[in-house]
Design a protein around this motif. Structure first.
Motif, PDB file in Angstrom:
ATOM      1  N   ASP A 128       8.647   1.287   1.332  1.00 19.00           N
ATOM      2  CA  ASP A 128       8.692   2.083   0.271  1.00 19.00           C
ATOM      3  C   ASP A 128       9.745   1.897  -0.810  1.00 19.00           C
ATOM      4  O   ASP A 128      10.802   1.345  -0.338  1.00 19.00           O
ATOM      5  CB  ASP A 128       8.468   3.640   0.817  1.00 19.00           C
ATOM      6  CG  ASP A 128       7.562   4.456  -0.409  1.00 19.00           C
ATOM      7  OD1 ASP A 128       7.658   4.198  -1.659  1.00 19.00           O
ATOM      8  OD2 ASP A 128       7.122   5.473   0.024  1.00 19.00           O
ATOM      9  N   VAL A 170       4.684   5.749  -9.958  1.00 19.29           N
ATOM     10  CA  VAL A 170       5.540   4.857  -9.190  1.00 19.29           C
ATOM     11  C   VAL A 170       6.787   4.446 -10.106  1.00 19.29           C
ATOM     12  O   VAL A 170       8.001   4.456  -9.537  1.00 19.29           O
ATOM     13  CB  VAL A 170       4.835   3.675  -8.866  1.00 19.29           C
ATOM     14  CG1 VAL A 170       5.920   2.485  -8.341  1.00 19.29           C
ATOM     15  CG2 VAL A 170       3.885   3.850  -7.947  1.00 19.29           C
ATOM     16  N   ILE A 194      -1.823   1.175  -4.989  1.00 20.20           N
ATOM     17  CA  ILE A 194      -0.722   0.413  -5.079  1.00 20.20           C
ATOM     18  C   ILE A 194      -0.755  -1.180  -4.649  1.00 20.20           C
ATOM     19  O   ILE A 194      -0.289  -1.926  -5.179  1.00 20.20           O
ATOM     20  CB  ILE A 194       0.505   1.164  -4.141  1.00 20.20           C
ATOM     21  CG1 ILE A 194       0.909   2.384  -4.971  1.00 20.20           C
ATOM     22  CG2 ILE A 194       1.664   0.106  -3.905  1.00 20.20           C
ATOM     23  CD1 ILE A 194       1.793   3.180  -4.362  1.00 20.20           C
ATOM     24  N   ARG A 206       6.725  -2.159  -4.876  1.00 28.11           N
ATOM     25  CA  ARG A 206       6.549  -0.913  -5.845  1.00 28.11           C
ATOM     26  C   ARG A 206       7.700  -1.032  -6.873  1.00 28.11           C
ATOM     27  O   ARG A 206       7.527  -0.263  -8.201  1.00 28.11           O
ATOM     28  CB  ARG A 206       6.508   0.206  -5.455  1.00 28.11           C
ATOM     29  CG  ARG A 206       7.693   0.860  -4.558  1.00 28.11           C
ATOM     30  CD  ARG A 206       7.485   2.101  -3.469  1.00 28.11           C
ATOM     31  NE  ARG A 206       6.910   3.229  -4.156  1.00 28.11           N
ATOM     32  CZ  ARG A 206       5.957   3.778  -3.573  1.00 28.11           C
ATOM     33  NH1 ARG A 206       5.204   3.004  -3.102  1.00 28.11           N
ATOM     34  NH2 ARG A 206       5.482   4.756  -4.552  1.00 28.11           N
TER      35      ARG A 206
END
Length: 221
Positions: A128, A170, A194, A206
């Motif tokens: 992440d 995001v 995503i 991301r």
């Protein structure tokens, strides 16, 4: 250290700062510092040798700075990129953009505090990303006032309305959990969207999704 701990390498040329970061991280449950470096070149060599889960790199280091070190560890040409979080005292647009372009999964200010630092390390370990809200705001300002150096890549397929919503969240630095809560959808649905965005945009993570959103002016400050 337990087998499930996030293993971290800390690199900062100021010994007192590096020691402080190590103490903060080692005090966090589930996080263990497994290596230290006082400059960028040593950080790259140590990271390649011990393969930590996350590399925490200062921007301004002698010899090889944090952005160059990030590029060597996580850049587009790296076959097996590592998770890098860049940390700095200087909230400057060129540092932010340079670090994210180089492959960083997070960008924090040293004043962010222990909780945010730990969150960023854990997020990077999960694949992440966490970008400090103040940094995100400055990045938006930078893109609001200047055009990208080159034309943004066009998506392989048109984005759906939901994907546009996910894209916006995001780009504002939201985590998967925050996106799920904000849009009232499940965590697995967020991850699915995503993954679809990454495929359509040719993005590796991301942060690259966020950069694309800025470059295409999808996000307005």
């Amino acid at each position: 250290m337990s087998s499930g701990d996030v293993r971290v390498l800390v690199a900062d040329d100021q010994e007192i700062v590096r020691t402080g970061l190590v103490m903060i991280l080692d005090a966090q449950p589930g996080i263990t510092v497994v290596g230290q470096a006082a400059d960028g070149r040593a950080a790259v060599e140590t990271a390649r040798r011990i393969r930590p889960d996350v590399c925490l790199l200062d921007i301004r280091m002698p010899g090889l700075d944090g952005i160059q070190a990030t590029r060597e560890l996580a850049g587009p040409d790296v076959t097996d990129p590592m998770a890098v979080v860049v940390i700095t005292t200087f909230d400057l647009d060129e540092y932010v953009y340079g670090a994210l372009r180089a492959g960083a999964k997070g960008f924090l200010l040293k004043e962010s505090g222990p909780d945010v630092l730990a969150q960023a390390v854990r997020a990077a370990a999960r694949g992440d990303a966490l970008i400090a809200p103040t940094v995100t705001a400055r990045l938006l300002q930078a893109f609001a006032g200047s055009g990208p150096a080159s034309a943004p890549t066009q998506p392989l397929a048109a984005l759906t309305e939901r994907e546009e919503q996910i894209l916006a969240t995001v780009a504002r630095g939201r985590t998967n959990g925050e996106i799920a809560a904000e849009l009232h959808i499940s965590l697995s649905t967020v991850k699915s969207h995503i993954a679809s965005l990454m495929a359509k945009l040719g993005a590796r993570n991301r942060v690259e999704i966020a950069i694309w959103a800025y470059e295409t002016r999808r996000i307005k400050h």
